[in-house]
Design a protein around this motif. Structure first.
Motif, PDB file in Angstrom:
ATOM      1  N   SER A  89       0.605  -1.105   0.003  1.00  0.00           N
ATOM      2  CA  SER A  89       0.015  -0.124   0.132  1.00  0.00           C
ATOM      3  C   SER A  89       0.992   1.169  -0.048  1.00  0.00           C
ATOM      4  O   SER A  89       1.885   1.231   0.301  1.00  0.00           O
ATOM      5  N   ASP A  90       0.338   2.333  -0.590  1.00  0.00           N
ATOM      6  CA  ASP A  90       1.053   3.739  -0.338  1.00  0.00           C
ATOM      7  C   ASP A  90       0.330   4.484   0.607  1.00  0.00           C
ATOM      8  O   ASP A  90       0.551   5.730   0.904  1.00  0.00           O
ATOM      9  N   ILE A  91      -0.419   4.060   1.598  1.00  0.00           N
ATOM     10  CA  ILE A  91      -0.775   4.729   2.846  1.00  0.00           C
ATOM     11  C   ILE A  91      -1.005   3.708   4.104  1.00  0.00           C
ATOM     12  O   ILE A  91      -0.800   2.705   3.868  1.00  0.00           O
ATOM     13  N   ASN A  92      -1.059   4.220   5.398  1.00  0.00           N
ATOM     14  CA  ASN A  92      -0.995   3.274   6.500  1.00  0.00           C
ATOM     15  C   ASN A  92      -2.291   2.635   6.540  1.00  0.00           C
ATOM     16  O   ASN A  92      -3.359   2.969   5.916  1.00  0.00           O
ATOM     17  N   VAL A  93      -2.148   1.375   6.749  1.00  0.00           N
ATOM     18  CA  VAL A  93      -3.033   0.112   6.706  1.00  0.00           C
ATOM     19  C   VAL A  93      -3.430  -0.548   7.871  1.00  0.00           C
ATOM     20  O   VAL A  93      -2.443  -0.772   8.892  1.00  0.00           O
ATOM     21  N   TYR A  94      -4.673  -1.228   8.066  1.00  0.00           N
ATOM     22  CA  TYR A  94      -4.715  -2.191   9.100  1.00  0.00           C
ATOM     23  C   TYR A  94      -4.568  -3.409   8.346  1.00  0.00           C
ATOM     24  O   TYR A  94      -5.292  -3.694   7.254  1.00  0.00           O
ATOM     25  N   ILE A  95      -3.903  -4.346   9.025  1.00  0.00           N
ATOM     26  CA  ILE A  95      -3.851  -5.939   8.435  1.00  0.00           C
ATOM     27  C   ILE A  95      -4.496  -6.920   9.321  1.00  0.00           C
ATOM     28  O   ILE A  95      -4.191  -6.943  10.610  1.00  0.00           O
TER      29      ILE A  95
END
Length: 207
Positions: A89-95
């Motif tokens: 991703s190119d943004i912060n994510v929850y995984i």
């Protein structure tokens, strides 16, 4: 008499034509009013939310489905099977991730995978049963369902970050057939809207 009649007729025709022109003009104005629009052009980049799964060399397969060769309990496992997740991703994510497993060759006489193997997850995961995953015995946590990534107090995964999911396995008995592991991974943008896509999640995952 003839002239007067003709004048009246011409006036009547003129009135009819004028009325028609007024109606056409009104309809044209009304149509333009209802069909008028304002075009707005916005510039910017659409965020990318994506993840990929990388197994160690001791696992074979692709697309989240991997196998591990048969193994005797008495024989040391030279190379432990590991699984890592990369945020593309190119943004912060929850995984969050989920592991399902079974024998490649099903046999009713075989014990359950979880009787033969103890899975050791990386520490930075919260199971659906609200348990902090550790490096000892995570069979119950895996069977509980989704596993949610959390490092310390941080639940957000930065772009290009690599996080470990499975760090090793322990054999409680001889592994009678090839172990098949299937890994599912989901990522959402790290905000309130992303959380709604996950639905329910462990109470101790998001502080």
């Amino acid at each position: 008499m003839y002239t007067k009649t003709k004048h009246i007729f011409d006036s009547f025709v003129f009135m009819i034509v004028s009325a028609v022109l007024l109606i056409v003009a009104f309809l044209g104005y009304t149509y333009a009013w209802f069909s008028d629009s304002v075009e707005v052009n916005l510039t910017g980049d659409v965020p990318v939310v994506a993840v990929s799964v990388t197994p160690s060399a001791s696992l074979t397969g692709s697309n989240g489905i991997y196998t591990f060769a048969s193994q005797l309990q008495a024989t040391p496992i030279a190379t432990q099977p590991t699984i890592s997740i990369t945020s593309d991703s190119d943004i912060n994510v929850y995984i969050r991730a989920r592991i399902t497993c079974n024998w490649s060759n099903l046999d009713a006489s075989q014990d359950s995978v979880f009787d033969v193997i103890t899975f050791n997850l990386a520490d930075n995961w919260i199971a659906s049963n609200n348990t902090n995953c550790s490096s000892s015995n995570d069979n119950t946590n895996i069977q509980a369902g989704w596993l949610y990534y959390k490092s310390g107090s941080t639940t957000q995964v930065a772009p290009d970050a690599i996080i470990q999911l499975l760090q090793s396995i322990t054999l409680n008995d001889d592994m009678p057939a090839s172990l098949k592991i299937q890994v599912y991974v989901e990522a959402v943008q790290a905000n309130a809207l992303g959380l709604t896509k996950f639905g329910t999640y462990p109470s101790n995952w998001i502080s």
